[in-house]
Design a protein around this motif. Structure first.
Motif, mmCIF file in Angstrom:
data_model
loop_
_atom_site.group_PDB
_atom_site.id
_atom_site.type_symbol
_atom_site.label_atom_id
_atom_site.label_comp_id
_atom_site.label_asym_id
_atom_site.label_seq_id
_atom_site.Cartn_x
_atom_site.Cartn_y
_atom_site.Cartn_z
ATOM 1 N N LYS A 5 -34.711 -62.488 54.125
ATOM 2 C CA LYS A 5 -35.105 -61.553 53.082
ATOM 3 C C LYS A 5 -34.435 -61.996 51.781
ATOM 4 O O LYS A 5 -33.394 -62.656 51.810
ATOM 5 N N PHE A 43 -40.038 -61.284 45.351
ATOM 6 C CA PHE A 43 -40.981 -60.207 45.656
ATOM 7 C C PHE A 43 -40.715 -58.992 44.771
ATOM 8 O O PHE A 43 -40.056 -58.034 45.206
ATOM 9 N N GLN A 52 -40.822 -55.414 46.086
ATOM 10 C CA GLN A 52 -39.723 -54.869 46.910
ATOM 11 C C GLN A 52 -38.740 -54.066 46.056
ATOM 12 O O GLN A 52 -37.955 -53.280 46.579
ATOM 13 N N GLU A 54 -41.554 -63.547 58.262
ATOM 14 C CA GLU A 54 -42.215 -62.265 58.007
ATOM 15 C C GLU A 54 -42.672 -62.187 56.549
ATOM 16 O O GLU A 54 -42.210 -62.937 55.699
ATOM 17 N N SER A 55 -43.573 -61.215 56.264
ATOM 18 C CA SER A 55 -44.177 -61.161 54.925
ATOM 19 C C SER A 55 -43.171 -60.750 53.848
ATOM 20 O O SER A 55 -43.403 -60.979 52.666
ATOM 21 N N ASP A 56 -42.053 -60.143 54.242
ATOM 22 C CA ASP A 56 -41.033 -59.789 53.253
ATOM 23 C C ASP A 56 -39.892 -60.805 53.215
ATOM 24 O O ASP A 56 -38.826 -60.521 52.677
ATOM 25 N N GLU A 57 -40.126 -61.974 53.789
ATOM 26 C CA GLU A 57 -39.087 -63.010 53.840
ATOM 27 C C GLU A 57 -39.521 -64.253 53.063
ATOM 28 O O GLU A 57 -40.714 -64.527 52.913
#
Lengths: 265, 265
Positions: free
Chosen positions: A171, B197, B200, A218-221
């Motif tokens: 992340k 991102f 986020q 993962e999509s948030d990483e």
């Protein structure tokens, strides 16, 4: 001939068990806190070019120690270590072909051989874990995924080839900490070389690594990429020198140095 | 009343020109190499809570110096600096309303006032530029884009609110270097809090910053976010204390400390 892995708590104990023939396995997880190293042995003529290659490409090829021609002993990474016997298993190469995988190389030693000990990412992974970051492939119990990139190394003599990178997903806030933590370890690949856009490295499918095992991103990483110690091995195999000896994959040299000793201030 | 900006080469010269009334402008680019700081002045009761807020949120609110109640002089950031006269321009606030923007605050000084000097990103931007990284908003001659996030600060008494971040776009390898470089400056926001991102952080449109000016983020770049010194100002305006004084935007305190002195080893 078995030895209890948990009893091999120091570099010296691992080397002793290798020397006596009691231990011939992979070194991952042995002697926690002690730095491990990749081994490349070449005759003096090729060794000069290989040393230049490493010096030109310090991120994939961080040299921890280079021996004097013909001397099989180390003087910096460990006391009284004999490179002919003190690794669990070796690979012997002739013109780029694997010809043997012995557990000691005493009979193969020659007066002109030079050994290169190259830093290993185990050290910075220990630092990441100590900082409470999770390292995906370690959590999964698999090998780190590695990729040949389209980024060429600086070549030197017969040695040339692409940078190989390892990938660990994080992340964003953990990726930032991972940059800071591994940046303190220039002797073991240091800070990442890239993060975020695998295609900029010529990597089009993260799920198909060239070496090791795939891990999920993962999509948030962000995928974070480090220069990898497989680079000098890949370059060596491509150069096909007449004669070379390396460690067998995963069967590293375990030193007396603590991982912490490799941190810059 | 004009003064040649290029003659203001040190913190002491800037402060002298402010004190004499000769200089009342923005401090960006003055006294290159000298650290600048944000100023917040509060009565003692609110100051205790504000100090706690800063200590709980060191990334947006890195405290460089806090004065003793009633003492308008600094003892660490500069010698013989008087906070009542030595900034170019101030803002005076009553219950969250801007009521005056004077060039000195001698007549407003009270025996219970406490001043907070808070680190400023000018210092780490100088370090980025010295490392040959280009900083987009500086190249464009605009203000850095800043965004209110959905990340709450740790609250303290009357003070609470969201983290405000500044954004600078970089190619991945430069983003990694920017993490390493700014991580050496914990006293001026330190390493980024995020990269990659924006959603986020609750930021849905990078082209519409809440403060400052938008910059382009190219498709091969990552947006990199740092905790921003506007955070304590936004929190202050939201808390609406009876009385407060701050620096006027861009009109910072210029210290005797060198930017380099703020680097950790």
């Amino acid at each position: 001939m078995g030895v209890d892995r948990t009893s091999l708590k120091t570099g010296a104990l691992v080397r002793q068990a290798c020397r006596s023939g009691e231990f011939t396995g992979q070194t991952s997880g042995l002697a926690p806190g002690f730095a491990q190293a990749n081994l490349v042995i070449l005759p003096q003529a090729e060794a000069r070019q290989f040393q230049e290659f490493c010096e030109k490409n310090p991120k994939p090829c961080p040299l921890l120690e280079v021996t004097k021609p013909g001397d099989p002993c180390l003087h910096q990474l460990a006391e009284a270590a004999d490179l002919r016997t003190d690794l669990p298993r070796y690979r012997v190469w002739q013109r780029g072909e694997l010809v043997d995988e012995p557990t000691e190389i005493t009979s193969l030693w020659q007066e002109d051989l030079v050994a290169f000990l190259i830093g290993c990412s185990f050290t910075f992974e220990a630092a990441l874990i100590e900082a409470d970051l999770s390292v995906r492939h370690i959590d999964q119990g698999t090998n780190v995924p590695m990729y040949r990139t389209t980024i060429p190394c600086e070549s030197a003599g017969m040695f040339s080839g692409p940078l190989v990178v390892s990938m660990r997903p994080f992340k964003p806030a953990d990726a930032i900490r991972a940059v800071q933590i591994t940046g303190r370890f220039p002797a073991v690949h240091g800070a990442p070389v890239h993060l975020g856009f695998p295609e900029q490295l010529g990597i089009h499918d993260l799920s198909a690594p060239d070496y090791g095992d795939a891990v999920a991103v993962e999509s948030d990483e962000l995928p974070v990429f480090w220069a990898c110690g497989v680079t000098p091995q890949a370059v060596l195999m491509q150069a096909k020198p007449d004669f070379a000896i390396t460690h067998s994959p995963g069967c590293m040299f375990v030193s007396d140095l603590k991982d912490k000793d490799l941190a810059s201030l």
